[in-house]
Design an enzyme around this catalytic site. Structure first.
Site, PDB file in Angstrom:
ATOM      1  N   PRO A 131     -32.369  17.469  53.084  1.00  0.00           N
ATOM      2  CA  PRO A 131     -33.274  18.616  52.925  1.00  0.00           C
ATOM      3  C   PRO A 131     -32.837  19.842  53.727  1.00  0.00           C
ATOM      4  O   PRO A 131     -33.044  20.978  53.300  1.00  0.00           O
ATOM      5  CB  PRO A 131     -34.609  18.063  53.425  1.00  0.00           C
ATOM      6  CG  PRO A 131     -34.538  16.597  53.132  1.00  0.00           C
ATOM      7  CD  PRO A 131     -33.100  16.226  53.371  1.00  0.00           C
ATOM      8  N   SER A 135     -24.309  22.106  51.413  1.00  0.00           N
ATOM      9  CA  SER A 135     -22.849  22.115  51.433  1.00  0.00           C
ATOM     10  C   SER A 135     -22.285  21.927  52.839  1.00  0.00           C
ATOM     11  O   SER A 135     -21.125  21.558  53.002  1.00  0.00           O
ATOM     12  CB  SER A 135     -22.328  23.429  50.839  1.00  0.00           C
ATOM     13  OG  SER A 135     -22.664  23.539  49.476  1.00  0.00           O
ATOM     14  N   GLU A 245     -13.457  15.433  43.097  1.00  0.00           N
ATOM     15  CA  GLU A 245     -14.812  15.721  42.631  1.00  0.00           C
ATOM     16  C   GLU A 245     -14.880  17.107  41.995  1.00  0.00           C
ATOM     17  O   GLU A 245     -15.508  17.297  40.951  1.00  0.00           O
ATOM     18  CB  GLU A 245     -15.797  15.636  43.798  1.00  0.00           C
ATOM     19  CG  GLU A 245     -17.233  15.946  43.398  1.00  0.00           C
ATOM     20  CD  GLU A 245     -18.225  15.762  44.522  1.00  0.00           C
ATOM     21  OE1 GLU A 245     -19.395  16.140  44.349  1.00  0.00           O
ATOM     22  OE2 GLU A 245     -17.834  15.228  45.584  1.00  0.00           O
ATOM     23  N   ARG A 271     -25.137  30.840   9.301  1.00  0.00           N
ATOM     24  CA  ARG A 271     -26.361  31.621   9.471  1.00  0.00           C
ATOM     25  C   ARG A 271     -26.199  33.024   8.873  1.00  0.00           C
ATOM     26  O   ARG A 271     -25.207  33.704   9.142  1.00  0.00           O
ATOM     27  CB  ARG A 271     -26.686  31.736  10.958  1.00  0.00           C
ATOM     28  CG  ARG A 271     -27.915  32.555  11.289  1.00  0.00           C
ATOM     29  CD  ARG A 271     -29.175  31.853  10.850  1.00  0.00           C
ATOM     30  NE  ARG A 271     -30.360  32.591  11.293  1.00  0.00           N
ATOM     31  CZ  ARG A 271     -31.582  32.301  10.889  1.00  0.00           C
ATOM     32  NH1 ARG A 271     -31.785  31.294  10.058  1.00  0.00           N
ATOM     33  NH2 ARG A 271     -32.610  33.001  11.330  1.00  0.00           N
TER      34      ARG A 271
END
Length: 380
Positions: A131, A135, A245, A271
């Site tokens: 909390p 980072s 990551e 469309r």
């Protein structure tokens, strides 16, 4: 639409794996994902099925995974992006959590956990964010105090992907708080350990099918044998593995752009407005042409970073660059694609709106834009 470039990063075995993954996604994921978004979670049985299909831990050697490389992992990430299956936490499980255990775990730990993770019997998560510490991993307050042959773990984590489903969690904790970043360790906690509990499923603006939660550790007694690697070396391990990551995030962003560029081309060709297709307006063609040019430029960079990573040459700085560029472009172009869908782009039945919302987290998780810029700035 013609291919952006002739990709050379993948071998024949990679493309065969793509066919296998695509069959699984089209049968087991696509028809049910909308319901999982309403439920806010992907059923554990889907993980078990993916494990039986050999779709988890693809880049780890047997018996810990599929015996492939990062190319196989990237194929799966691209299929997640192609189908818009943003609820699947497979990449985090297979390409972030499991590699930590493989890289830093001892033989006993690897034998104990990785085969079951590959089978989808143990769903993995990593608990970094708190909390009061996002980072900035140096500021984590969760502590692990050693008492004999156990650690006593106390603290809380938040924004944990796979949190509700998690059955094994790598916890970032301070084993020597006075040392700051040099006192961080990685400790594995298994579901069912007394004192370890899961909080509420967090309500997000995107990634609706992905279970994200708080985790709590109240005097959790964890065997010292659950320590990954050496004590107080956790920050170093995290810095080394974060490049992969960030590349994972970039691979997904690039594939998302390409998938929704094609969907937008298809939509605007069908469309009609003011007596002609939306595609026939010069503004539309120019917007899509610009998107294709930018997507092609990003694809070349992402594939080059993949090539470097498969040769173990991807630096943290380049990983930061590719994540920063990929996620920024993804957010910008998906907004353009949504606009070209008009009002239908804002409806949940059209995937572009959900993808647009889902993409926003890319500039935050895995290290925010600001952290990426700081890493890059150090090279100036």
């Amino acid at each position: 639409m013609q291919d952006l470039i002739q990709r050379t990063i993948y071998r024949e075995d990679h493309e065969q794996f793509r066919e296998q993954a695509r069959r699984f996604f089209d049968k087991e994921i696509v028809p049910f994902h909308a319901q999982w978004e309403r439920d806010g979670i992907v059923p554990k049985e889907v993980w078990r099925k993916a494990g039986r299909e050999g779709l988890l831990n693809t880049m780890l050697p047997e018996p810990y995974g599929g015996g492939g490389d990062f190319g196989h992992a990237a194929i799966l990430i691209e299929e997640v992006a192609r189908t818009g299956a943003s609820g699947l936490g497979f990449p985090l499980h297979s390409d972030i959590v499991a590699p930590y255990i493989h890289a830093y775990g001892n033989t006993g730990q690897k034998d104990r956990w990785l085969p079951r993770m590959a089978a989808g019997e143990l769903i993995g998560a990593i608990a970094m964010t708190e909390p009061g510490a996002g980072s900035d991993l140096k500021s984590v307050r969760t502590t692990a105090r050693r008492e004999g042959d156990h650690y006593i773990l106390n603290g809380s984590k938040t924004f944990i992907t796979n949190g509700i489903n998690s059955e094994i969690v790598i916890v970032v904790a301070k084993t020597n708080p006075e040392l700051g970043a040099k006192g961080v360790s990685l400790i594995v906690v298994e579901e069912g350990t007394p004192g370890f509990s899961k909080g509420r499923k967090l309500e997000k603006i995107g990634l609706m099918a992905q279970d994200t939660s708080e985790l709590f550790f109240d005097n959790v007694k964890v065997p010292v044998d659950n320590l990954l690697g050496e004590e107080n070396m956790g920050f170093k391990y995290l810095m080394k593995e974060l490049a992969q990551e960030r590349l994972v995030v970039a691979v997904r962003a690039a594939a998302s752009i390409e998938a929704f560029l094609q969907k937008t081309v298809d939509y605007t060709r069908e469309r009609k407005a003011f007596g002609q297709t939306v595609f026939e307006f010069q503004n539309t063609r120019f917007k899509l042409a610009e998107a294709k040019a930018k997507a092609t430029m990003l694809r070349v960079f992402v594939d080059d970073c993949m090539r470097l990573h498969m040769q173990r040459q991807l630096t943290p700085e380049r990983a930061a660059m590719v994540k920063l560029n990929a996620t920024a472009l993804q957010n910008r172009l998906l907004d353009e694609f949504l606009q070209l869908h008009g009002g239908y782009g804002y409806m949940t039945e059209y995937q572009v709106g959900r993808a647009w919302t889902d993409a926003r987290i890319g500039r935050i998780y895995g290290g925010s834009d600001e952290i990426m810029k700081e890493i890059i700035a150090r090279t100036l």
